[in-house]
Design an enzyme around this catalytic site. Structure first.
Site, mmCIF file in Angstrom:
data_model
loop_
_atom_site.group_PDB
_atom_site.id
_atom_site.type_symbol
_atom_site.label_atom_id
_atom_site.label_comp_id
_atom_site.label_asym_id
_atom_site.label_seq_id
_atom_site.Cartn_x
_atom_site.Cartn_y
_atom_site.Cartn_z
ATOM 1 N N SER A 616 0.842 -1.189 0.000
ATOM 2 C CA SER A 616 0.000 0.000 0.000
ATOM 3 C C SER A 616 0.884 1.249 0.000
ATOM 4 C CB SER A 616 -0.951 -0.034 1.198
ATOM 5 O OG SER A 616 -1.929 0.969 1.087
ATOM 6 N N HIS A 732 -7.995 -5.229 -0.472
ATOM 7 C CA HIS A 732 -6.736 -4.515 -0.257
ATOM 8 C C HIS A 732 -5.730 -5.377 0.498
ATOM 9 C CE1 HIS A 732 -4.097 -1.141 -0.168
ATOM 10 N NE2 HIS A 732 -4.131 -1.014 1.144
#
Length: 760
Positions: A616, A732
Site C-alpha cells: 500500500s 486490499h
C-alpha cells in the site's frame, strides 16, 4: 466503544485512509503520456487476459518445490488451532471470529468465560461463513458485527453483520439474530443494506443510522458516503430521512449513536480530510457543533470529552503541543469556555498511540522509542499539577509491543468486569500472550509488602492484578535469535530507529540475506510483533552456503529481518508523521535509505543481499527505493502499491489521500509529487533490482491499476527480472482466507530469498 486510537481512522482495514481537500488551481497540471492507460479497465477481458498471462509466468518462476514447502509452513501457522482466539465481551458471552483449515472463510462464534479459560473451549457457532457462501453462491468475507444494545437485564441478541462479496471495502449489512442463528428475513422487516462503502449504527431496535453509497445515495470524490440517513424498519434507503450531508470534495460523512446507558447521544462527523474533521451533537432535533479546531481529534466517554490535537493548539492563551491528550467536562465544554486538563504531553521519545476507558480509570498506551509503556489515570485522584493521578503499569518488557484495553467498561455491577482490562503483549521473538487484569485503588488491597497476587504489580495509587489467560504457540526456535534496536542517521541528521532480528551467531561480513520492511505514512506505527510466518519463511530458512568476498569458507546462514520506523509513521506522534507530508515526502524515503545504508555499513548485509518489502503506502515507499535508490537493493517486493502519483486521485479511493500526498492536478503540487512518483521516475540505462509487484483485482481502495501499469512499463523498457502477480480476489489485503494469505506471503518471501540468497 471503549478503546480509541490516537488518530482514529474512519475506515476499517489494513490501511488508514486519509482524505481530500479543496482544489485551488485554475488549470490542471498536464498528464504525461501513458501508454498503459488501457490497463485501467479493471475487469476488461483483454486486461484480465494480460493479468492471467503474467500470473502464469510468475507462478512458473516461483512455485518450485522450495516454494511449496514455504507456503505449507506458512499455512500451518495461519491454520494453527493452538493460536489465541481473541474475544470481545458482550453481555455474558465472549465473541470470536475464527479461521482454520476446515473453515477458511471463518466461524463467528461465542463462549462463556468459564469455558474460555479451558484449553479447549466449547464454542457456540453463530454463523458459518463457508456454509453461507456455499448456500448463496457468493464468496463472502466477514467484516464484523455491531450489536443492538438490549433493554436492561436482557442479553445481546440482534446484530448488523458486515459481509464483503469479494474482500473489498464495500460491505452488505444484514440483521442477524444470535438466538435463532439466522438472518432476519427482509420480508419480515429485517434490515438488509445493499453492498456499498459505508457505516451502520443502531439508533434503536427499529432504526439504523446509515452512511452509505447504496441505492443511489451520493458519494464523495473519494468514493465514500456523502450523507447520513435515519433508516426505519421496512424503509428503503431512498425513502430514509436525510440527517446530514457534506460537500462532494470532503472525504466522508458518518452518523453514529452512542448508546451508553445514561449518556445516549447521536453524533455526525464530517471527515474533511485526514487531518481535519467537524463533529456535531444532535440535541433537541438540531445539530450543535462541538467547537474545536478541525485538526483536533475528539472522543466522548460519559461525562468526559477528550482532545488530541494533530498540530499545536492554542486555547485560552495556552499552547498544547501536537500529540497531547486533554480532557474537559462534556457539558461544561458545550456550555462555554471550560477548563482543559492535561492528561498527557509528548516528549522527544514518547508518544500516545491509543487509550481505553474502564469503569473508573483511563488506560494510555504509549510508545517510548518504539517500546510500549502503559499508564493508568485515575480521574478521582488529582496530582500536584491538578491533573488526574498517573501511574505506570508494570507490564511492558523492553522492545515489545503491549496494549491494554477495557474488557467491558459498562459492566458496572460490584462483581462485574467494569475495571477489568485485556493486556496483549508481543515481541519479534515472543509469542503473543493474552492477560486479563483488574484495576483497583491501592488502599483497597493489602499492599504492605508491595506484593500483589497472581503476578500483578502495585503502581502508585492503583493496584493491577493480572493473570495470563492464553499464550500463542511457538512456530520457530526463538531462542536462537536476538532482537536489537539501532538508530540510523538520515540525510538531515534525524535519528531513525529500526529493529533488527537475526541469529545470535550473525556474522557481520555483508553476506546475510536481509529483508527490510517499512511503511512511513498516515501516522501508522510499526511496532515489535511476533510472526511465525517471518520466523519460518525468512529467519529459519538457510542458504546452501555463501562465501564472502575475502575468500572465507562458505557457510550456511539464515535471513535477517529488519523493521524501519521512518518518518511519516506514528512512532513519535503527529510531528513524526507530518515531517514527511506532501512536499516533504522525500524524508520518509531518505530515512529508509539511511537504514539500508546503516545495515550495509555495519556489515549486516550488502546491496546484492538486501531486499525491501512494503504494501500500500509501503508499496509506494519501496517503489521509490526501486527508482531512486536502486544501488542499495538487490530485490524489491512491492505490494498493492501506489505508483502512478499523477493519476492516483482518479483511481479507486485515491482522491481520499490528497491530504497525505498532495493534489497532482494542481501544477505547483505536481511539481513535488512527480519527484516521488515511481511510475514517472523509471529511466533507461539504470541497473534496477529484481522486482516483484503484486496486487488484487478486488482491491477497491488502492486498486490493481497502478501495479499493472508499473510492471507493464518496466517490462516494455526491457528491464530484466520484473515479475507481476494479481490475486483475483482478496481486497486490499490481497487475501480473503488463510490459503490465499499463505500463497501471497510465500510468493513475496520466496521471491526475495531466491533473489538475495543465491550464489555469488
Amino acid at each position: 466503544m471503549t478503546t480509541t486510537e490516537a488518530d482514529p481512522s474512519p475506515l476499517s482495514g489494513n490501511d488508514t485512509a486519509p482524505a481530500s481537500g479543496p482544489r485551488h488551481a485554475a488549470e490542471s497540471a498536464p498528464e504525461p503520456t501513458d501508454e498503459n492507460a488501457w490497463l485501467e479497465d479493471i475487469h476488461g477481458e483483454e486486461q484480465l487476459a494480460w493479468v492471467r498471462e503474467q500470473n502464469a509466468r510468475t507462478e512458473e518462476l516461483l512455485e518450485d518445490a522450495d516454494y511449496a514447502a514455504v507456503e505449507s509452513g506458512i499455512l500451518e501457522v495461519l491454520d494453527s488451532t493452538d493460536r489465541i482466539a481473541m474475544v470481545n465481551k458482550r453481555g455474558d458471552f465472549y465473541y470470536n471470529f475464527w479461521k482454520d483449515q476446515e473453515h477458511p472463510k471463518g466461524l463467528w462464534r461465542r463462549t462463556t468465560w468459564e469455558s474460555y479459560l479451558t484449553e479447549d473451549p466449547e464454542w457456540d457457532v453463530l454463523l458459518d461463513v463457508d456454509a453461507l457462501a456455499a448456500a448463496e453462491g457468493v464468496e463472502w468475507v466477514f467484516h464484523g458485527a455491531g450489536f443492538l444494545r438490549p433493554s436492561d437485564g436482557a442479553e445481546f441478541r440482534f446484530a448488523m453483520v458486515s459481509l464483503s462479496p469479494d474482500g473489498g471495502d464495500a460491505d452488505r449489512h444484514r440483521e442477524f439474530d444470535v438466538e435463532t442463528r439466522t438472518f432476519v428475513d427482509p420480508a419480515a422487516g429485517g434490515f438488509d443494506i445493499p453492498t456499498a462503502k459505508g457505516n451502520i449504527s443502531w439508533l434503536d431496535a427499529d432504526t439504523l443510522l446509515v452512511s452509505s453509497t447504496a441505492e443511489g445515495l451520493p458519494a464523495t470524490s473519494s468514493s465514500y458516503a456523502r450523507t447520513g440517513v435515519k433508516l426505519r424498519r421496512g424503509q428503503s434507503l431512498a425513502d430514509a430521512e436525510r440527517l446530514f450531508e457534506i460537500p462532494e470534495n470532503h472525504m466522508l460523512a458518518m452518523v453514529a449513536h452512542d448508546s451508553t446507558p445514561g449518556f445516549e447521544r447521536t453524533f455526525a462527523v464530517d471527515y474533511i480530510d485526514f487531518y481535519n474533521r467537524r463533529t456535531w451533537l444532535l440535541r433537541d432535533d438540531s445539530w450543535v457543533a462541538i467547537d474545536v479546531p478541525t485538526d483536533v481529534n475528539i472522543s466522548v466517554h460519559r461525562d468526559w470529552l477528550l482532545f488530541r490535537p494533530q498540530g499545536d493548539w492554542e486555547a485560552a492563551g495556552v499552547t498544547y503541543p501536537a500529540g497531547s491528550l486533554l480532557a474537559a467536562d462534556f457539558e461544561s465544554y458545550l456550555a462555554g469556555p471550560a477548563e482543559l486538563l492535561v492528561l498527557f504531553t509528548p516528549d522527544a521519545h514518547t508518544s500516545l498511540q491509543s487509550w481505553s476507558w474502564t469503569k473508573d480509570y483511563l488506560l494510555l498506551n504509549l510508545l517510548r522509542d518504539v517500546s510500549s509503556e502503559i499508564r493508568v489515570l485515575d480521574p478521582s485522584a488529582v496530582d500536584a499539577s491538578g491533573s488526574w493521578a498517573s501511574t505506570v503499569l508494570d507490564a511492558c518488557p523492553p522492545l515489545h509491543d503491549v496494549n491494554a484495553y477495557a474488557v467491558d467498561d459498562e459492566d458496572v455491577s460490584d462483581s462485574g468486569a467494569g475495571n477489568d482490562f485485556w493486556l496483549v503483549a508481543t515481541g519479534f521473538t515472543t509469542p503473543t500472550t493474552l492477560t486479563r487484569g483488574t484495576l483497583s485503588p491501592a488502599a483497597a488491597q493489602d499492599t504492605a509488602d508491595g506484593d500483589v497476587a497472581d503476578g500483578g504489580a502495585v503502581s502508585g495509587g492503583v493496584v493491577s492484578r493480572h493473570t495470563e489467560v492464553k499464550r500463542s504457540p511457538s512456530f520457530f526456535n526463538e531462542a536462537a535469535y536476538e532482537v536489537q534496536q539501532h538508530f540510523a542517521v538520515s540525510l538531515d541528521g534525524t535519528k531513525v530507529p529500526y529493529f533488527q532480528v537475526a541469529s545470535k551467531d550473525l556474522v557481520l561480513d555483508g553476506e546475510n540475506p536481509t529483508q527490510l520492511s517499512g511503511y512511513g505514512g498516515f501516522e501508522v506505527s510499526r511496532t515489535p510483533a511476533y510472526s511465525g510466518t517471518i520466523g519460518r519463511a525468512w529467519l529459519e530458512r538457510r542458504t546452501a552456503g555463501i562465501a564472502s568476498d575475502d575468500g572465507a569458507a562458505a557457510h550456511s546462514r539464515g535471513g535477517v529481518y529488519v523493521v524501519a520506523n521512518i518518518r511519516g509513521g506514528g512512532e513519535y506522534g503527529p510531528s513524526w508523521h507530518r515531517a514527511a507530508l506532501q512536499e516533504n515526502r522525500h524524508r520518509a524515503y531518505e530515512d529508509f535509505a539511511a537504514v539500508a545504508k546503516d545495515l550495509i555499513s555495519r556489515g549486516v548485509t550488502s546491496r546484492r543481499r538486501l531486499g525491501c518489502v512494503g504494501g500500500s503506502n509501503g508499496g509506494l515507499l519501496v517503489g521509490n527505493m526501486l527508482t531512486q535508490y536502486p544501488e542499495l537493493f538487490g530485490a524489491v517486493s512491492c505490494g498493492v502499491p501506489l505508483l502512478d502519483m499523477r493519476r492516483y486521485t482518479k483511481l479507486s479511493a485515491g482522491y481520499s489521500w490528497i491530504a497525505e500526498y498532495g493534489d497532482p492536478d494542481v501544477p505547483e503540487q505536481w511539481d513535488f509529487i512527480r519527484t516521488f512518483s515511481p511510475y514517472h521516475l523509471l529511466r533507461d540505462g539504470v541497473e534496477y533490482p529484481e522486482t516483484f509487484i503484486w496486487t488484487a483485482t478486488s482491491d477497491d481502495r488502492v486498486g490493481p491499476v497502478q501495479a499493472r501499469k508499473m510492471a507493464a512499463r518496466m517490462q516494455a523498457m526491457g528491464i530484466p527480472n520484473v515479475w507481476f502477480h494479481e490475486a483475483l480476489e482478496g481486497g486490499h489485503a490481497g487475501a480473503s482466507d488463510n490459503r490465499q494469505a499463505a500463497a501471497l506471503q510465500a510468493r513475496s518471501n520466496h521471491f526475495l530469498w531466491v533473489s538475495l540468497a543465491g550464489s555469488n
